[in-house]
Motif scaffolding. Structure first.
Motif, PDB file in Angstrom:
ATOM      1  N   GLY A  11     -23.129   6.635   5.577  1.00 51.20           N
ATOM      2  CA  GLY A  11     -24.016   5.681   6.211  1.00 51.20           C
ATOM      3  C   GLY A  11     -22.788   5.056   7.368  1.00 51.20           C
ATOM      4  N   THR A  14     -21.907   7.693   9.935  1.00 52.73           N
ATOM      5  CA  THR A  14     -22.945   7.789  10.947  1.00 52.73           C
ATOM      6  C   THR A  14     -22.894   6.494  11.979  1.00 52.73           C
ATOM      7  N   LEU A  71     -31.825  -0.149   2.277  1.00 53.61           N
ATOM      8  CA  LEU A  71     -30.817   0.787   3.020  1.00 53.61           C
ATOM      9  C   LEU A  71     -31.516   1.957   3.360  1.00 53.61           C
ATOM     10  N   ALA A  75     -30.974   3.433   7.354  1.00 53.40           N
ATOM     11  CA  ALA A  75     -30.416   4.542   7.698  1.00 53.40           C
ATOM     12  C   ALA A  75     -31.475   5.479   8.285  1.00 53.40           C
ATOM     13  N   LEU A  78     -31.362   4.398  11.865  1.00 51.37           N
ATOM     14  CA  LEU A  78     -30.163   4.974  12.569  1.00 51.37           C
ATOM     15  C   LEU A  78     -30.326   6.282  13.101  1.00 51.37           C
ATOM     16  N   THR A  79     -31.044   7.104  12.252  1.00 52.73           N
ATOM     17  CA  THR A  79     -31.232   8.454  12.626  1.00 52.73           C
ATOM     18  C   THR A  79     -32.238   8.715  13.580  1.00 52.73           C
ATOM     19  N   HIS A 105     -26.917  -1.543  12.292  1.00 57.11           N
ATOM     20  CA  HIS A 105     -25.330  -1.434  12.026  1.00 57.11           C
ATOM     21  C   HIS A 105     -24.886  -2.553  10.885  1.00 57.11           C
ATOM     22  N   PHE A 108     -27.103  -2.712   7.728  1.00 54.83           N
ATOM     23  CA  PHE A 108     -26.493  -1.676   6.782  1.00 54.83           C
ATOM     24  C   PHE A 108     -25.250  -2.089   6.189  1.00 54.83           C
ATOM     25  N   GLY A 167     -26.987  11.248  10.013  1.00 52.56           N
ATOM     26  CA  GLY A 167     -27.926  10.015   9.813  1.00 52.56           C
ATOM     27  C   GLY A 167     -29.082  10.579   8.701  1.00 52.56           C
ATOM     28  N   THR A 170     -27.528  11.062   5.489  1.00 51.50           N
ATOM     29  CA  THR A 170     -27.351   9.761   4.667  1.00 51.50           C
ATOM     30  C   THR A 170     -28.612   9.177   4.159  1.00 51.50           C
TER      31      THR A 170
END
Length: 388
Positions: A11, A14, A71, A75, A78-79, A105, A108, A167, A170
């Motif tokens: 993570g 990423t 989490l 994640a 983020l992806t 950001h 996480f 990502g 992750t």
């Protein structure tokens, strides 16, 4: 090494590529989107704004979720938001995707730092946190240079395909490797925000924003420092930055070990003092190329030696509100980024050399030392009142 900590470090990888690769891709994105480089630079600001907004907001919204579920959601965000950059048809959509990709950001890292400390062996909590942040250092060492190369020589959108792939990896690793941890007792928004009524909370945020903001006086203007003062060619700069990335990897683990061996507050003082001395050396000796290279490595190491100790200090101070407090540190680092770049630029506007921002960094680091001493004294006074 525990697989759960590897999942957290992925993570960090990423996030690290997402945040820092934009600096190297600005000319390519500006040309493709038909905007100026300064306008393209707002994409960096959009991400930082997303971090500041998302860090407290998402932790508050997810305060009663089990950590693994939280989490996974972060994640996944983020992806998806980085994948949106791949297909962004306009500058406005790309700006929005950068803002959105910044939201998870801080949350996480905030949730991840608390989880890492809970998964750690007794007495190795800071080292576990440093493993999570190792992903961020590896991003600077390898991920960002690779992403910049791919984006410059092929297409900048391919770089975001790489980020989205990491990502997704992750998400998968957290799903399979992260143990199920129980959520803490149901918490209200009021109880979480109660922490920010403490003077210690704002002192730690100030230490991070001002003290460690001094390093951003260095890194914000490192390219012209290397070309104008050290007399390296512009083509050498990306390779020299890899040296800084290597220093970050080393410093990150050293900081974790120091914070477990000594108190987090004392470790922060030592690192800030070393930072101040280091930035004086950068100002004085960057004209000597071999010394300049050594200083790039060492300053990178000092930069990331600070991460685990300051994160640990916040967690230890914020009993009952660890996640939102830990996330607030990420927002503070981004405030430090903005302060360092702005204040470090003032002597340049006044006509001084590209080495001069480092003297501003020295002042900020020493201010950080003063703030840590105030923090320690304040904590002693609080304990006296509690025991009286």
């Amino acid at each position: 090494m525990k697989k759960s900590l590897i999942a957290l470090s992925l993570g960090g990888l990423t996030i690290g590529i997402t945040e820092f690769v934009m600096m190297g891709l600005l000319p390519d994105i500006a040309q493709d989107m038909k905007v100026s480089i300064p306008v393209a630079g707002y994409l960096i600001s959009a991400y930082a704004l997303g971090v500041v907004i998302g860090a407290p907001l998402l932790v508050i919204l997810g305060r009663n979720y089990p950590p693994k579920k939280m989490l996974l959601l972060l994640a996944l965000m983020l992806t998806i938001f980085n994948a949106l950059s791949i297909i962004a048809p306009s500058y406005e959509i790309l700006f929005a995707s950068r803002l959105l990709s910044g939201l998870p950001h801080g949350a996480f890292f905030g949730v991840g730092a608390v989880v890492a400390s809970r998964l750690a062996d007794k007495g190795k909590e800071a080292q576990a946190i440093s493993i999570m942040f190792s992903g961020l250092t590896i991003a600077n060492l390898a991920g960002v240079p690779i992403g910049t190369y791919v984006g410059h020589h092929y297409d900048w959108r391919y770089t975001f395909i790489i980020i989205a792939a990491v990502g997704l990896l992750t998400v998968i690793s957290i799903y399979f490797w992260m143990p199920v941890l129980e959520a803490k007792a149901k918490e209200t928004i009021k109880s979480q925000l109660q922490f920010f009524k403490k003077r210690e909370a704002w002192l730690i945020i100030a230490i991070t924003s001002f003290g460690f903001g001094g390093l951003f006086c260095w890194i914000s203007y490192i390219a012209p420092l290397l070309t104008d003062i050290s007399k390296f060619s512009a083509e050498d700069v990306p390779y020299i930055l890899i040296l800084a990335g290597l220093g970050m990897v080393v410093g990150n683990f050293i900081g974790g070990k120091l914070a477990d061996k000594f108190s987090a507050a004392k470790t922060v003082i030592y690192i800030l003092l070393v930072m101040a001395l280091d930035l004086v050396c950068v100002y004085l000796f960057s004209s000597i190329q071999i010394v300049s290279l050594a200083l790039v490595f060492f300053t990178g190491a000092v930069a990331f030696a600070a991460v685990a100790p300051i994160q640990m200090l916040m967690i230890q101070t914020a009993v009952g509100a660890e996640m939102i407090a830990s996330a607030a540190i990420q927002a503070a680092f981004n405030i430090g980024n903005a302060l360092g770049a702005f204040l470090g630029g003032l002597p340049l506007v006044a006509g001084f050399s590209f080495a001069s921002p480092n003297l501003v960094g020295v002042g900020m680091a020493l201010l950080g030392v003063v703030l840590v001493f105030i923090f320690i004294q304040n904590r002693k006074n609080t304990l006296k009142l509690q025991t009286a």
